[in-house]
Design a protein around this motif. Sequence first.
Motif, PDB file in Angstrom:
ATOM      1  N   LEU A  37     -25.281  -9.159  -2.412  1.00 57.07           N
ATOM      2  CA  LEU A  37     -24.996  -9.437  -3.838  1.00 57.07           C
ATOM      3  C   LEU A  37     -25.999  -9.727  -4.693  1.00 57.07           C
ATOM      4  CD1 LEU A  37     -21.431 -10.846  -3.584  1.00 57.07           C
ATOM      5  CD2 LEU A  37     -22.103  -8.677  -3.651  1.00 57.07           C
ATOM      6  N   ALA A  38     -27.024 -10.618  -4.317  1.00 57.11           N
ATOM      7  CA  ALA A  38     -28.112 -11.093  -4.874  1.00 57.11           C
ATOM      8  C   ALA A  38     -29.207 -10.089  -5.025  1.00 57.11           C
ATOM      9  CB  ALA A  38     -28.938 -12.201  -4.409  1.00 57.11           C
ATOM     10  N   ARG A  39     -29.454  -9.229  -4.141  1.00 55.40           N
ATOM     11  CA  ARG A  39     -30.151  -8.255  -4.267  1.00 55.40           C
ATOM     12  C   ARG A  39     -29.490  -6.971  -5.449  1.00 55.40           C
ATOM     13  NH1 ARG A  39     -34.189  -4.975  -2.935  1.00 55.40           N
ATOM     14  NH2 ARG A  39     -34.088  -2.761  -2.443  1.00 55.40           N
ATOM     15  N   TRP A  40     -28.430  -6.711  -5.243  1.00 53.33           N
ATOM     16  CA  TRP A  40     -27.834  -5.695  -6.222  1.00 53.33           C
ATOM     17  C   TRP A  40     -27.914  -6.335  -7.565  1.00 53.33           C
ATOM     18  CZ3 TRP A  40     -22.306  -4.746  -3.763  1.00 53.33           C
ATOM     19  CH2 TRP A  40     -22.341  -4.157  -2.236  1.00 53.33           C
ATOM     20  N   ASN A  41     -27.863  -7.357  -7.754  1.00 49.85           N
ATOM     21  CA  ASN A  41     -28.003  -8.129  -9.052  1.00 49.85           C
ATOM     22  C   ASN A  41     -29.540  -8.157  -9.574  1.00 49.85           C
ATOM     23  OD1 ASN A  41     -27.265  -9.734 -11.610  1.00 49.85           O
ATOM     24  ND2 ASN A  41     -28.501 -11.154 -10.858  1.00 49.85           N
ATOM     25  N   GLU A  42     -30.317  -8.394  -8.561  1.00 50.49           N
ATOM     26  CA  GLU A  42     -31.937  -8.309  -8.855  1.00 50.49           C
ATOM     27  C   GLU A  42     -32.315  -6.819  -9.282  1.00 50.49           C
ATOM     28  OE1 GLU A  42     -36.012  -8.841  -6.209  1.00 50.49           O
ATOM     29  OE2 GLU A  42     -34.108  -9.845  -5.545  1.00 50.49           O
ATOM     30  N   ILE A  43     -32.088  -5.909  -8.602  1.00 49.22           N
ATOM     31  CA  ILE A  43     -32.269  -4.568  -8.738  1.00 49.22           C
ATOM     32  C   ILE A  43     -31.560  -3.725  -9.829  1.00 49.22           C
ATOM     33  CG2 ILE A  43     -33.281  -4.068  -6.366  1.00 49.22           C
ATOM     34  CD1 ILE A  43     -30.702  -2.541  -5.931  1.00 49.22           C
ATOM     35  N   GLY A  44     -30.585  -4.580 -10.319  1.00 49.95           N
ATOM     36  CA  GLY A  44     -29.597  -4.015 -11.587  1.00 49.95           C
ATOM     37  C   GLY A  44     -28.943  -2.656 -11.012  1.00 49.95           C
ATOM     38  N   LEU A  45     -28.120  -2.703  -9.924  1.00 52.64           N
ATOM     39  CA  LEU A  45     -27.569  -1.760  -9.341  1.00 52.64           C
ATOM     40  C   LEU A  45     -26.745  -1.010 -10.335  1.00 52.64           C
ATOM     41  CD1 LEU A  45     -27.115   0.202  -6.954  1.00 52.64           C
ATOM     42  CD2 LEU A  45     -25.201  -1.782  -6.047  1.00 52.64           C
ATOM     43  N   TYR A  46     -25.770  -1.743 -11.101  1.00 56.10           N
ATOM     44  CA  TYR A  46     -24.812  -0.989 -11.986  1.00 56.10           C
ATOM     45  C   TYR A  46     -25.459  -0.294 -12.918  1.00 56.10           C
ATOM     46  CZ  TYR A  46     -21.387  -0.319 -15.693  1.00 56.10           C
ATOM     47  OH  TYR A  46     -20.492   0.288 -16.420  1.00 56.10           O
ATOM     48  N   GLU A  47     -26.621  -0.993 -13.532  1.00 58.13           N
ATOM     49  CA  GLU A  47     -27.370  -0.233 -14.620  1.00 58.13           C
ATOM     50  C   GLU A  47     -28.051   1.306 -13.967  1.00 58.13           C
ATOM     51  OE1 GLU A  47     -27.378  -3.415 -14.319  1.00 58.13           O
ATOM     52  OE2 GLU A  47     -26.627  -4.084 -15.709  1.00 58.13           O
ATOM     53  N   ARG A  48     -28.542   1.271 -12.792  1.00 53.13           N
ATOM     54  CA  ARG A  48     -29.425   2.048 -12.209  1.00 53.13           C
ATOM     55  C   ARG A  48     -28.222   3.356 -11.840  1.00 53.13           C
ATOM     56  NH1 ARG A  48     -33.348  -0.135  -7.837  1.00 53.13           N
ATOM     57  NH2 ARG A  48     -34.064   2.213  -7.632  1.00 53.13           N
ATOM     58  N   LEU A  49     -27.185   2.994 -11.352  1.00 56.82           N
ATOM     59  CA  LEU A  49     -26.193   4.061 -11.256  1.00 56.82           C
ATOM     60  C   LEU A  49     -25.812   4.776 -12.422  1.00 56.82           C
ATOM     61  CD1 LEU A  49     -23.588   2.087  -8.738  1.00 56.82           C
ATOM     62  CD2 LEU A  49     -25.034   3.880  -7.994  1.00 56.82           C
ATOM     63  N   ARG A  50     -25.410   3.814 -13.370  1.00 61.71           N
ATOM     64  CA  ARG A  50     -25.338   4.401 -14.764  1.00 61.71           C
ATOM     65  C   ARG A  50     -26.310   5.423 -15.170  1.00 61.71           C
ATOM     66  NH1 ARG A  50     -21.808   2.414 -12.915  1.00 61.71           N
ATOM     67  NH2 ARG A  50     -21.575   4.740 -12.589  1.00 61.71           N
ATOM     68  N   GLU A  51     -27.555   4.963 -15.152  1.00 63.05           N
ATOM     69  CA  GLU A  51     -28.753   5.944 -15.603  1.00 63.05           C
ATOM     70  C   GLU A  51     -28.974   6.957 -14.805  1.00 63.05           C
ATOM     71  OE1 GLU A  51     -32.078   7.092 -17.529  1.00 63.05           O
ATOM     72  OE2 GLU A  51     -30.780   5.393 -18.164  1.00 63.05           O
ATOM     73  N   GLN A  52     -28.845   6.840 -13.406  1.00 63.17           N
ATOM     74  CA  GLN A  52     -29.026   8.097 -12.553  1.00 63.17           C
ATOM     75  C   GLN A  52     -27.778   8.767 -12.650  1.00 63.17           C
ATOM     76  OE1 GLN A  52     -30.257   6.889  -8.486  1.00 63.17           O
ATOM     77  NE2 GLN A  52     -31.795   5.559  -9.350  1.00 63.17           N
ATOM     78  N   SER A  53     -26.740   8.696 -13.162  1.00 68.31           N
ATOM     79  CA  SER A  53     -25.676   9.577 -13.106  1.00 68.31           C
ATOM     80  C   SER A  53     -25.278   9.989 -14.562  1.00 68.31           C
ATOM     81  CB  SER A  53     -24.643   9.144 -12.211  1.00 68.31           C
ATOM     82  OG  SER A  53     -23.905   7.732 -12.708  1.00 68.31           O
ATOM     83  N   LYS A  54     -26.176   9.775 -15.243  1.00 65.70           N
ATOM     84  CA  LYS A  54     -25.691   9.954 -16.880  1.00 65.70           C
ATOM     85  C   LYS A  54     -25.235  11.265 -16.986  1.00 65.70           C
ATOM     86  CE  LYS A  54     -30.259   9.983 -18.761  1.00 65.70           C
ATOM     87  NZ  LYS A  54     -31.400   9.753 -19.664  1.00 65.70           N
ATOM     88  N   ASP A  55     -25.599  12.278 -16.436  1.00 64.59           N
ATOM     89  CA  ASP A  55     -25.348  13.676 -16.689  1.00 64.59           C
ATOM     90  C   ASP A  55     -24.210  14.200 -16.010  1.00 64.59           C
ATOM     91  OD1 ASP A  55     -27.081  13.841 -18.864  1.00 64.59           O
ATOM     92  OD2 ASP A  55     -28.625  14.322 -17.518  1.00 64.59           O
ATOM     93  N   ARG A  56     -23.644  13.315 -15.075  1.00 62.53           N
ATOM     94  CA  ARG A  56     -22.605  13.979 -14.136  1.00 62.53           C
ATOM     95  C   ARG A  56     -21.296  13.726 -15.026  1.00 62.53           C
ATOM     96  NH1 ARG A  56     -23.432  10.386  -8.518  1.00 62.53           N
ATOM     97  NH2 ARG A  56     -25.648  11.011  -8.341  1.00 62.53           N
TER      98      ARG A  56
END
Length: 526
Positions: A37-56
Amino acid sequence: MTEKPKSDAPDYSKTLYLPQTDFPMRAGLPQREPDFLARWNEIGLYERLREQSKDRPKFVLHDGPPYANGNIHIGHALNKILKDLVTKSQQMLGYDSNYVPGWDCHGLPIEWKIEEGYRAKGKNKDAVPINEFRKECRAFAQKWVDIQREEFKRLGVIGDWAHPYTTMNFAAEAQIAREIMKFAANGLLYRGSKPVMWSVVEKTALAEAEVEYEDHISDTVWVKFPVKAAFGRLANASVVIWTTTPWTLPGNRAISFSSKIGYGLYKVTDAPADNWAKTGDLLILADKLAGDVFKQARVTAFERVSDIDSGILDALECSHPLKGLDGGYEFTVPLLDGDHVTDDTGTGFVHTAPGHGREDFDIWMANARELEARGISSTIPYTVDADGALTAQAPGFTGKRVLTDKGEKGDANDAVIKTLIERGALLARGRLKHQYPHSWRSKKPVIYRNTPQWFIAMDKDILNNGKAKSGDTLRHRALQAISVTQWVPEQGQNRITGMIAGRPDWVVSRQRAWGVPITVFVREIV
């Protein structure tokens, strides 16, 4: 001591082609999960998911919000983990799958917790200024939103935790007020009087979803309603009703029967001298149930005198068994033909108190115009107050409690039964263990009580620019929307359809302090 010689046997494990891995033999999840969980928070997993899938294409799951009133439990965990499985799987299937969490911060679950704190300190809620009380409710809800958010994150749920929706957000409250005004504008919002399920302990009306059914022991009574003198051969007879709520008898205004049931006039030919049922009594009963009624009444012999046609019953009028008590109950008690009446239990006649039951209210209102034409007032009395005490509109019983403040049986039932005995109106009595509605919060019985409330009509035609289209009702629109929605699993559609098809008008007023008020001013013209 000599060493054991080494075996010359070959080590076959070296001959196996086994995968090599750096994973530990034990998962050690209690220690490893916080690191994940700490790593997910550190890399901003939620934000990265939204960014990488914004055209889906989007798959958005808006949370069915929990109450912000305590630590999460296993039910919360099941709910959130299943939703997380859905959103993560949809993300991997190629969608921009966003989970938007939310919280319900208003209403009784929050107030109840504040009041529990008051009671523990011997503090009277009614003595607290209402704005101070609301401030405490808001602070309490915000505290638990923050706590629950961290607990949900600990479950590994990925979502927009930084931007949840809450009902107490000022913008959300403003939108709720706007939405209720739409109902006012299209003619569906009205102030009426109906029996609602009422919690004496919590001092509030309850929605059907807030009620659960538990075993309860009720007093039961068989009561005689004397036929009025104008009805010839039946003038000395009585219609017999059976009820599990003797305290509602002061609110009785009618008796319901069914034209599909066979009825007869019965005569008591033998009974013990000390019996409430006397030799010579003439009683009108459903044929199928007459034997059971006389058994309950300890009648040793009876005879069937004649048929009673449903046409006769439709015109029949009775006197109230409490007539003359403290100058009250002088009104006529009519008989009304109702589909809800059966001959499965009871007497074939249903005691009808329109202020104390949905079916009672429905049949009373359906006949209101005809009753007024016959000179019978269709006004529904307010016989029970918010504290569960009988009012002055229940002459002879004012102040008697149906339930105490703790939700325990009061003295109203015994007072009514005692009076019926004194007046010779009681045929039999007993006790029955059955399923009875309870509040899911206080776990105490609730009562049906006639109160002035604000409602949204389910079956009234919706106004659009001052005009209404026949059949365009809120119920119709809801059922239409359900029919064109994809349901997973499919059987969910049947469940929600049944709920909407049968629900009564929507009660939107609640006698509580913490919530969004109905922003309507009423001008009463006298």
